[in-house]
Scaffold this motif. Structure first.
Motif, mmCIF file in Angstrom:
data_model
loop_
_atom_site.group_PDB
_atom_site.id
_atom_site.type_symbol
_atom_site.label_atom_id
_atom_site.label_comp_id
_atom_site.label_asym_id
_atom_site.label_seq_id
_atom_site.Cartn_x
_atom_site.Cartn_y
_atom_site.Cartn_z
ATOM 1 N N MET A 1 -11.736 8.353 7.603
ATOM 2 C CA MET A 1 -11.169 8.962 6.684
ATOM 3 C C MET A 1 -9.813 8.448 6.166
ATOM 4 S SD MET A 1 -11.423 11.164 4.109
ATOM 5 C CE MET A 1 -10.314 11.600 2.883
ATOM 6 N N SER A 2 -8.820 8.103 7.142
ATOM 7 C CA SER A 2 -7.680 7.749 6.941
ATOM 8 C C SER A 2 -7.495 6.271 6.417
ATOM 9 C CB SER A 2 -6.666 7.559 8.158
ATOM 10 O OG SER A 2 -5.537 7.149 7.998
ATOM 11 N N ASP A 3 -8.578 5.326 7.052
ATOM 12 C CA ASP A 3 -8.763 3.829 6.768
ATOM 13 C C ASP A 3 -9.261 3.861 5.167
ATOM 14 O OD1 ASP A 3 -7.835 2.364 8.848
ATOM 15 O OD2 ASP A 3 -9.644 3.232 10.061
ATOM 16 N N LEU A 4 -10.285 4.580 4.943
ATOM 17 C CA LEU A 4 -10.850 4.683 3.721
ATOM 18 C C LEU A 4 -9.894 4.954 2.548
ATOM 19 C CD1 LEU A 4 -13.448 4.716 1.772
ATOM 20 C CD2 LEU A 4 -13.784 7.022 2.194
ATOM 21 N N ALA A 5 -9.115 6.038 2.923
ATOM 22 C CA ALA A 5 -8.156 6.379 1.712
ATOM 23 C C ALA A 5 -7.071 5.426 1.469
ATOM 24 C CB ALA A 5 -7.437 7.625 2.102
ATOM 25 N N ALA A 6 -6.726 4.709 2.550
ATOM 26 C CA ALA A 6 -5.743 3.555 2.429
ATOM 27 C C ALA A 6 -6.332 2.347 1.678
ATOM 28 C CB ALA A 6 -5.177 3.351 3.861
ATOM 29 N N TYR A 7 -7.306 2.124 2.197
ATOM 30 C CA TYR A 7 -7.920 0.730 1.729
ATOM 31 C C TYR A 7 -8.485 1.026 -0.001
ATOM 32 C CZ TYR A 7 -8.226 -1.224 6.259
ATOM 33 O OH TYR A 7 -7.970 -1.739 7.374
ATOM 34 N N LEU A 8 -8.855 2.171 -0.215
ATOM 35 C CA LEU A 8 -9.073 2.647 -1.564
ATOM 36 C C LEU A 8 -7.904 2.402 -2.390
ATOM 37 C CD1 LEU A 8 -10.782 3.632 -3.652
ATOM 38 C CD2 LEU A 8 -10.571 5.976 -3.254
ATOM 39 N N GLY A 9 -6.660 3.162 -2.149
ATOM 40 C CA GLY A 9 -5.555 3.110 -2.650
ATOM 41 C C GLY A 9 -5.195 1.394 -2.769
ATOM 42 N N ALA A 10 -5.102 0.785 -1.843
ATOM 43 C CA ALA A 10 -4.602 -0.600 -1.868
ATOM 44 C C ALA A 10 -5.427 -1.341 -2.823
ATOM 45 C CB ALA A 10 -4.767 -1.113 -0.527
ATOM 46 N N ALA A 11 -6.811 -1.180 -2.642
ATOM 47 C CA ALA A 11 -7.659 -1.762 -3.656
ATOM 48 C C ALA A 11 -7.371 -1.499 -5.046
ATOM 49 C CB ALA A 11 -9.117 -1.682 -3.335
ATOM 50 N N ILE A 12 -7.066 -0.304 -5.427
ATOM 51 C CA ILE A 12 -6.704 0.263 -7.159
ATOM 52 C C ILE A 12 -5.687 -0.392 -7.326
ATOM 53 C CG2 ILE A 12 -6.159 2.030 -8.284
ATOM 54 C CD1 ILE A 12 -8.168 3.859 -6.705
ATOM 55 N N LEU A 13 -4.470 -0.321 -6.738
ATOM 56 C CA LEU A 13 -3.246 -0.959 -7.129
ATOM 57 C C LEU A 13 -3.194 -2.499 -7.003
ATOM 58 C CD1 LEU A 13 -0.750 1.219 -4.794
ATOM 59 C CD2 LEU A 13 -1.081 1.250 -7.500
ATOM 60 N N VAL A 14 -3.967 -3.273 -6.178
ATOM 61 C CA VAL A 14 -3.816 -4.618 -6.011
ATOM 62 C C VAL A 14 -4.562 -5.215 -7.173
ATOM 63 C CG1 VAL A 14 -4.504 -6.677 -4.845
ATOM 64 C CG2 VAL A 14 -3.142 -4.789 -3.649
ATOM 65 N N ALA A 15 -5.876 -4.525 -7.271
ATOM 66 C CA ALA A 15 -6.665 -5.010 -8.413
ATOM 67 C C ALA A 15 -6.068 -4.694 -9.840
ATOM 68 C CB ALA A 15 -8.086 -4.259 -8.315
ATOM 69 N N TRP A 16 -5.327 -3.758 -10.081
ATOM 70 C CA TRP A 16 -4.640 -3.452 -11.347
ATOM 71 C C TRP A 16 -3.622 -4.502 -11.467
ATOM 72 C CZ3 TRP A 16 0.391 -1.264 -12.196
ATOM 73 C CH2 TRP A 16 0.771 -1.041 -13.478
ATOM 74 N N ALA A 17 -2.760 -4.465 -10.545
ATOM 75 C CA ALA A 17 -1.570 -5.582 -10.660
ATOM 76 C C ALA A 17 -2.168 -7.129 -11.050
ATOM 77 C CB ALA A 17 -0.709 -5.360 -9.380
ATOM 78 N N ALA A 18 -3.146 -7.437 -10.283
ATOM 79 C CA ALA A 18 -3.742 -8.899 -10.548
ATOM 80 C C ALA A 18 -4.450 -8.816 -11.868
ATOM 81 C CB ALA A 18 -4.603 -9.090 -9.502
ATOM 82 N N SER A 19 -4.926 -8.108 -12.326
ATOM 83 C CA SER A 19 -5.519 -7.938 -13.724
ATOM 84 C C SER A 19 -4.505 -7.946 -14.958
ATOM 85 C CB SER A 19 -6.706 -6.765 -13.943
ATOM 86 O OG SER A 19 -5.987 -5.572 -13.859
ATOM 87 N N MET A 20 -3.624 -7.042 -14.474
ATOM 88 C CA MET A 20 -2.523 -7.137 -15.587
ATOM 89 C C MET A 20 -1.821 -8.526 -15.624
ATOM 90 S SD MET A 20 -2.493 -4.311 -17.280
ATOM 91 C CE MET A 20 -4.592 -4.747 -17.065
#
Length: 397
Positions: free
Chosen positions: A1-20
């Motif tokens: 659960m901890s890994d899933l939440a961490a990777y999910l938050g990281a993927a959302i932020l990095v993908a958004w920053a890269a796309s912008m």
């Protein structure tokens, strides 16, 4: 659960920053946008780096466990520094410091955290916990307090800088985007305050969760989701406003249908020639069709003025349980006038100023559309209209 939440938050932020970054690489990047994107990128990387599975994998690869945790904390502190830069860019006088002073503060925080970490000399156990001997507990606890205090300070400054924008933003979508940012900041404060629980663990037992625990990673994922949602909502405000306007126009177009059909059936000459219809697509085509209906309805109402019955307003008042609205009176007037036209009954004494006709004096086209939509709804759905027509026919008999 901890890994899933961490990777999910990281993927959302990095993908958004890269796309912008890709979408705006040819445009002028303001300091506000640049600071926000770098914060998202650094925070996403820190979430991924401090995830328990990442720390375990890097440790198994031969890297010192404490060094991995220290690197993750350094990246997170860097993200907080860009968050402070963002707050200063939004409200230069709010932070009470110039960007140069904030840069010096960021360097000082990084240096203090590194020095305290070296003094504490922690080690990483098999469960991913940082362990410190009694002499190193106070430096390690102080390190946690320095980072948490710096984070809360930056979040408070950003909250104060964004708070006026929640009311003053130009569009509804942008205002809601700012509100989501404010909610994300509140979750970020809770995330930072949760670090003070680690201080007690360090002082009592010499233990510190080197990789983030479940609650911390869940709070991080929630913050990431709120930040990206607010940013996307703010950027897509124009699109959302255009979509909302299209839906509103389409609803009005459908509402006007029964009234427009009844008027054109009684007076075919009010219809525009089909050859006058320009070639359009999308919203412009819908607006043209809607405004065409408005004009044709308006022309039909003008033609019906000599057929207005002078007693319709009183009939509507008698048939209504509550006070009749102007739109209902206008709808009943049109319905009675259509019946009188079919029977060739004129009332010339009411042609100059028919009752319940405020829509004729509206000068704004959008206001006219909304007014006629209410009239059309009452014309097709109000039970008062059949009662008025029944009384009209009874009067003739």
């Amino acid at each position: 659960m901890s890994d899933l939440a961490a990777y999910l938050g990281a993927a959302i932020l990095v993908a958004w920053a890269a796309s912008m970054s890709v979408l705006e690489r040819h445009g002028a990047r303001r300091p506000i946008r640049r600071a926000g994107l770098v914060f998202a990128l650094c925070e996403g990387c820190s979430l991924a780096l401090l995830a328990p599975r990442t720390v375990s994998a890097l440790t198994d690869a031969g890297l010192p466990g404490p060094a991995v945790v220290a690197a993750g904390d350094a990246v997170r502190a860097l993200a907080i520094s860009f968050l402070m830069m963002l707050a200063c860019a939004l409200n230069p006088r709010g932070c009470g410091r110039r960007p140069g002073c904030q840069l010096a503060m960021a360097v000082l925080v990084q240096a203090a955290m590194l020095a305290l970490f070296v003094i504490a000399r922690p080690r990483l156990d098999a469960e991913g916990e940082l362990m410190a001997d009694p002499p190193g507990r106070w430096p390690l606890a102080l390190r946690v307090a320095v980072f948490a205090g710096y984070a809360i300070w930056a979040l408070t400054e950003l909250f104060l800088a964004l708070l006026p924008q929640a009311r003053l933003a130009g569009t509804r979508a942008l205002r809601w985007g700012v509100r989501l940012f404010l909610v994300a900041i509140v979750f970020g404060m809770l995330w930072s305050l949760w670090s003070y629980d680690d201080i007690l663990d360090v002082l009592r037992h010499g233990e510190l969760n080197g990789s983030e625990d479940v609650l911390s990673n869940v709070l991080g994922a929630v913050c990431a989701s709120l930040v990206v949602t607010g940013a996307l909502l703010g950027r897509s405000g124009a699109t959302l406003s255009a979509t909302a306007r299209w839906l509103r126009l389409y609803r009005c177009y459908r509402l006007l249908g029964p009234l427009w059909t009844a008027l054109r059936a009684a007076m075919p000459y009010i219809a525009f020639p089909q050859a006058s219809r320009p070639r359009m697509a999308g919203r412009l085509r819908l607006e043209f069709a809607l405004y065409r209906r408005v004009i044709e309805i308006h022309d039909g109402r003008l033609v019906l003025r000599p057929y207005h019955h002078p007693a319709v307003a009183s009939w509507v008042a008698a048939a209504s349980d509550s006070g009749p609205s102007d739109a209902l009176v206008e709808a009943a007037t049109i319905a009675a006038a259509l019946e009188n036209m079919r029977r060739q009954r004129r009332f010339t004494d009411s042609s100059e100023a028919p009752a319940g006709d405020p829509g004729l004096v509206l000068t704004d086209l959008d206001s006219e559309v909304l007014w006629l939509s209410r009239v059309a709804w009452a014309f097709s759905r109000s039970p008062v209209i059949p009662a008025v027509l029944e009384r009209l026919r009874a009067e003739e008999g």
